[in-house]
Design an enzyme around this catalytic site. Sequence first.
Site, short mmCIF file in Angstrom:
data_model
loop_
_atom_site.label_atom_id
_atom_site.label_comp_id
_atom_site.label_asym_id
_atom_site.label_seq_id
_atom_site.Cartn_x
_atom_site.Cartn_y
_atom_site.Cartn_z
N PHE A 134 -17.94 23.73 -55.35
CA PHE A 134 -16.69 23.20 -55.91
C PHE A 134 -15.78 24.37 -56.25
O PHE A 134 -16.15 25.24 -57.03
CB PHE A 134 -16.93 22.36 -57.17
CG PHE A 134 -15.65 21.81 -57.73
CD1 PHE A 134 -15.09 20.65 -57.21
CD2 PHE A 134 -14.96 22.47 -58.74
CE1 PHE A 134 -13.87 20.15 -57.68
CE2 PHE A 134 -13.74 21.98 -59.23
CZ PHE A 134 -13.20 20.82 -58.70
N ASP A 221 -17.00 33.03 -57.11
CA ASP A 221 -16.29 32.12 -58.02
C ASP A 221 -17.11 32.00 -59.31
O ASP A 221 -18.11 31.29 -59.36
CB ASP A 221 -16.13 30.76 -57.33
CG ASP A 221 -15.44 29.72 -58.21
OD1 ASP A 221 -15.24 29.99 -59.42
OD2 ASP A 221 -15.10 28.63 -57.69
N LYS A 250 -11.77 28.99 -66.80
CA LYS A 250 -12.41 28.22 -67.89
C LYS A 250 -12.59 28.98 -69.22
O LYS A 250 -11.73 28.92 -70.08
CB LYS A 250 -13.72 27.63 -67.39
CG LYS A 250 -13.47 26.53 -66.33
CD LYS A 250 -14.65 25.61 -66.16
CE LYS A 250 -14.26 24.35 -65.40
NZ LYS A 250 -14.39 24.40 -63.95
C1 LIG Z 1 -13.61 24.09 -62.76
C2 LIG Z 1 -13.85 24.93 -61.57
C3 LIG Z 1 -12.81 25.27 -60.69
C4 LIG Z 1 -11.43 24.71 -60.83
O1 LIG Z 1 -10.81 25.12 -62.01
P1 LIG Z 1 -9.47 24.35 -62.50
O2 LIG Z 1 -9.06 25.16 -63.70
O3 LIG Z 1 -9.87 22.96 -62.81
O4 LIG Z 1 -8.51 24.42 -61.40
C5 LIG Z 1 -13.10 26.11 -59.65
N1 LIG Z 1 -14.32 26.61 -59.45
C6 LIG Z 1 -15.34 26.32 -60.28
C7 LIG Z 1 -16.68 26.92 -60.03
C8 LIG Z 1 -15.15 25.45 -61.35
O5 LIG Z 1 -16.17 25.13 -62.13
#
Ligand SMILES: *Cc1c(COP(=O)(O)O)cnc(C)c1O
Length: 397
Positions: A134, A221, A250
């Site tokens: 994701f 990521d 986050k």
């Molecule tokens: C939450 C998340 C995203 C997206 O972040 P947003 O601030 O919602 O755009 C991307 N990668 C990972 C691993 C995430 O947990």
Amino acid sequence: MAHIEAASPHTMNTYGRLPIALERGQGVRVWDVNGKEYLDALAGIAVNTLGHNHPKLVPALQDQVAKLIHVSNYYHVPNAEKLAAKLVELSGMTNVFFCSTGLEANEAALKLARKYGHDKGITHPKIVVYEKAFHGRSIATLSATGNTKIQQGFGPLVEGFVRVPVNDIESLKAATAGDKDVVAVFFETIQGEGGVNPMSLEYLQQVRALCDERDWLMMIDEVQCGMGRTGKWFAHQWAGIHADVMPLAKGLGSGVPIGAVVAGPKAAHIFQPGNHGTTFGGNPLAMRAGVETIRIMEEDGLLDNAARVGAHLQAGLGRALAGVAGVKEIRGRGLMVGVELDRPCGALTQICCDNGLLISVTADSVIRLLPALIMTPAEADELVERLAPLVKQFLAG
Ligand SMILES: *Cc1c(COP(=O)(O)O)cnc(C)c1O
């Protein structure tokens, strides 16, 4: 009692919300508009690093709001330099680009990888991505995401991705064999939305070696698993490796929207003036939040706390759910914990909420716990004592 409508009349119908509205918080607890108390084991999806109403963070943010909230990137923001220097120090990388969300950080990473290719004469660059990944909801990050359910209805997706399974170096080698257009590998150290699926440390080291051999960017990521959640600043550091590109978001601002892309020497100078930018990125409020979050984490030893309390939480869950039919696996690292059941368990979010406990369920059958990094062992014990009986009842019913 304030009545909460199931559907909102004027906000778009994008979320399946629980029928509560939260009003205030303190530490790992929140209260709704009717005064009901909840133990918060979600922390705004790994965002509220310092919990709610932190006594060191709140005065700093109040001070900042009274000075400057936003000025634009036409000017220097001293705390952006300060936060970038700190992220460079913690990651062993070299330069940072600031934005406001996770998908934006990932979007920047994808652009970096493409330009890295173009600068080498590769006009149709390809990026390796993973099953169950994701990376966000923009068209490009959605295309990199490995979940056909959330991609449905948004085609045509962006091309230039090669998808492989996690923890299988032979599949990665086979999928890219002889392909001169591959420029980068892009993955989460621990997949979050995909069900708390860790990459093995051995696999991370194997991918690092392959990236070095083939001159690919290793793009990690760490939007969800980074910023101390696993007990190291960045989860891939458990494998003793460096990333070339690392998107963050986050937990970086402990609740204030912020994103960042940290780059090592191979990727730090790819963007030139005019290549990329964003209005809100690096603004004084977000930068202060980032600087203070890291300062407080260091002062209060929260990396260590995440590691210790996370291990304590996993051990407690292990004991409380030992031998329970229907519990498949308890996994994760630090305060990123998943409990996989043998069946869909989305209903547990409502059941837990009714019982004063905030959790999430992801990948249909994985209970995901992402509490604030300030959680104490006693609060972790309480979480186990409250969650385990609800899981058992759910599985029995
Ligand atoms: C939450 C998340 C995203 C997206 O972040 P947003 O601030 O919602 O755009 C991307 N990668 C990972 C691993 C995430 O947990």
